[in-house]
Design an enzyme around this catalytic site. Structure first.
Site, mmCIF file in Angstrom:
data_model
loop_
_atom_site.group_PDB
_atom_site.id
_atom_site.type_symbol
_atom_site.label_atom_id
_atom_site.label_comp_id
_atom_site.label_asym_id
_atom_site.label_seq_id
_atom_site.Cartn_x
_atom_site.Cartn_y
_atom_site.Cartn_z
ATOM 1 N N LYS A 14 47.117 3.972 5.256
ATOM 2 C CA LYS A 14 47.908 2.850 6.176
ATOM 3 C C LYS A 14 47.029 2.581 6.987
ATOM 4 O O LYS A 14 47.337 1.501 7.945
ATOM 5 C CB LYS A 14 49.202 3.803 6.541
ATOM 6 C CG LYS A 14 50.204 4.246 5.477
ATOM 7 C CD LYS A 14 51.299 4.944 6.037
ATOM 8 C CE LYS A 14 51.027 6.096 6.785
ATOM 9 N NZ LYS A 14 50.493 7.500 6.022
ATOM 10 N N ARG A 89 60.074 7.028 8.823
ATOM 11 C CA ARG A 89 59.552 7.984 7.907
ATOM 12 C C ARG A 89 60.851 8.749 7.294
ATOM 13 O O ARG A 89 60.615 9.843 6.258
ATOM 14 C CB ARG A 89 58.802 8.960 8.477
ATOM 15 C CG ARG A 89 57.437 9.276 8.184
ATOM 16 C CD ARG A 89 56.616 9.869 9.022
ATOM 17 N NE ARG A 89 55.534 10.530 8.654
ATOM 18 C CZ ARG A 89 54.168 9.979 9.287
ATOM 19 N NH1 ARG A 89 53.989 9.010 9.867
ATOM 20 N NH2 ARG A 89 52.996 10.729 8.810
ATOM 21 N N ARG A 128 38.649 14.042 6.428
ATOM 22 C CA ARG A 128 39.007 13.665 7.616
ATOM 23 C C ARG A 128 38.909 14.749 8.548
ATOM 24 O O ARG A 128 38.240 14.440 9.961
ATOM 25 C CB ARG A 128 40.159 12.677 7.636
ATOM 26 C CG ARG A 128 40.553 12.304 9.151
ATOM 27 C CD ARG A 128 41.604 11.249 9.156
ATOM 28 N NE ARG A 128 42.788 11.838 8.902
ATOM 29 C CZ ARG A 128 44.122 11.292 8.877
ATOM 30 N NH1 ARG A 128 44.140 10.042 8.554
ATOM 31 N NH2 ARG A 128 45.386 12.219 8.812
ATOM 32 N N ARG A 134 41.173 16.392 13.353
ATOM 33 C CA ARG A 134 42.560 16.358 13.647
ATOM 34 C C ARG A 134 43.257 17.599 13.567
ATOM 35 O O ARG A 134 43.302 18.338 12.532
ATOM 36 C CB ARG A 134 43.342 15.180 12.982
ATOM 37 C CG ARG A 134 43.587 14.132 13.820
ATOM 38 C CD ARG A 134 44.107 12.977 13.018
ATOM 39 N NE ARG A 134 45.657 13.333 12.403
ATOM 40 C CZ ARG A 134 46.567 12.238 11.719
ATOM 41 N NH1 ARG A 134 46.155 11.223 11.664
ATOM 42 N NH2 ARG A 134 47.597 12.872 11.279
ATOM 43 N N ARG A 145 52.335 18.228 4.879
ATOM 44 C CA ARG A 145 52.511 17.177 5.184
ATOM 45 C C ARG A 145 52.816 16.159 3.777
ATOM 46 O O ARG A 145 53.628 15.132 3.731
ATOM 47 C CB ARG A 145 51.562 16.390 5.964
ATOM 48 C CG ARG A 145 51.541 16.701 7.227
ATOM 49 C CD ARG A 145 50.254 16.741 7.982
ATOM 50 N NE ARG A 145 49.660 15.402 8.178
ATOM 51 C CZ ARG A 145 48.133 15.255 8.189
ATOM 52 N NH1 ARG A 145 47.398 16.223 7.808
ATOM 53 N NH2 ARG A 145 47.986 14.041 8.153
HETATM 54 P P1 AMP Z 1 50.399 10.250 11.086
HETATM 55 O O1 AMP Z 1 49.197 10.074 12.116
HETATM 56 O O2 AMP Z 1 51.190 9.010 10.865
HETATM 57 O O3 AMP Z 1 49.796 10.757 9.904
HETATM 58 O O4 AMP Z 1 51.462 11.383 11.689
HETATM 59 C C1 AMP Z 1 50.925 12.626 12.210
HETATM 60 C C2 AMP Z 1 52.070 13.375 12.441
HETATM 61 O O5 AMP Z 1 52.850 13.078 13.621
HETATM 62 C C3 AMP Z 1 53.148 13.574 11.501
HETATM 63 O O6 AMP Z 1 53.008 14.752 10.606
HETATM 64 C C4 AMP Z 1 54.224 14.040 12.179
HETATM 65 O O7 AMP Z 1 54.358 15.259 12.765
HETATM 66 C C5 AMP Z 1 54.373 13.032 13.461
HETATM 67 N N1 AMP Z 1 55.044 11.575 12.996
HETATM 68 C C6 AMP Z 1 54.270 10.457 12.825
HETATM 69 N N2 AMP Z 1 55.150 9.697 12.774
HETATM 70 C C7 AMP Z 1 56.269 10.007 12.690
HETATM 71 C C8 AMP Z 1 57.787 9.847 12.299
HETATM 72 N N3 AMP Z 1 57.943 8.351 12.482
HETATM 73 N N4 AMP Z 1 58.671 10.649 12.305
HETATM 74 C C9 AMP Z 1 58.618 11.881 12.540
HETATM 75 N N5 AMP Z 1 57.423 12.283 12.863
HETATM 76 C C10 AMP Z 1 56.224 11.614 13.038
#
Ligand code: AMP
Length: 155
Positions: A14, A89, A128, A134, A145
């Site tokens: 993404k 999400r 990654r 991370r 996840r």
């Molecule tokens: P990402 O960088 O998009 O993979 O997001 C990493 C983490 O951030 C996720 O595993 C969630 O803990 C949190 N997160 C990011 N976006 C959201 C969202 N829209 N709703 C809830 N948690 C989020």
């Protein structure tokens, strides 16, 4: 306006593809994940609330995310539209996006779903982890996840 949602499991690309697409469309790419990481780094109230959920690979509760979504859609930079990366999400988040855009006489114009095999996702996320370090790219959190994506985001 050009409001685009890019959807896909963690590791589906993404961020990478969204960046290219947003550049082509001339709209900002906004990632709730990036905003949460920045908030945690700065120790803001949102960052403090998010940390334990984030570290375990759980979604941050919708109530915490609503304000973030509103801020993103209201930002002057989003005037021409926004590429939404990592949100909505959950179904309630999706409803919030619809509601907030409708209030601006706007709508979701396009949704792109990136589909990638699970074995490839795990491979990418662990790669990654080695590169970017991370906190949520460890084996336990990655499994969690991917489960969260199937259970809460896919619907
Ligand atoms: P990402 O960088 O998009 O993979 O997001 C990493 C983490 O951030 C996720 O595993 C969630 O803990 C949190 N997160 C990011 N976006 C959201 C969202 N829209 N709703 C809830 N948690 C989020």
């Amino acid at each position: 306006m050009n409001n685009v949602i890019i959807l896909g499991a963690p590791g589906s690309g993404k961020g990478t593809q969204g960046k290219i697409l947003a550049g082509h469309l001339g709209i900002p790419q906004v990632s709730t994940g990036d905003l949460i990481r920045a908030a945690m780094k700065q120790g803001t109230p949102l960052g403090v609330k998010a940390k334990s959920f984030y570290d375990q690979g759980h979604l941050v509760p919708d109530e915490v995310i609503y304000g973030l979504i509103q801020e993103i859609l209201d930002a002057p930079a989003s005037r021409e539209g926004v590429l939404m990366d990592g949100f909505p999400r959950t179904s309630p988040q999706a409803e919030a996006v619809d509601r907030l855009l409708k209030a601006k006489q706007a709508k979701v114009d396009r949704v792109i779903l990136l589909e990638v095999d699970e074995t490839e996702l795990v491979k990418r996320l662990l790669a990654r982890a080695a590169k970017e370090g991370r906190a949520d790219d460890n084996a336990t959190s990655v499994t969690q996840r991917l489960k969260v994506f199937q259970q809460q985001t896919a619907p």
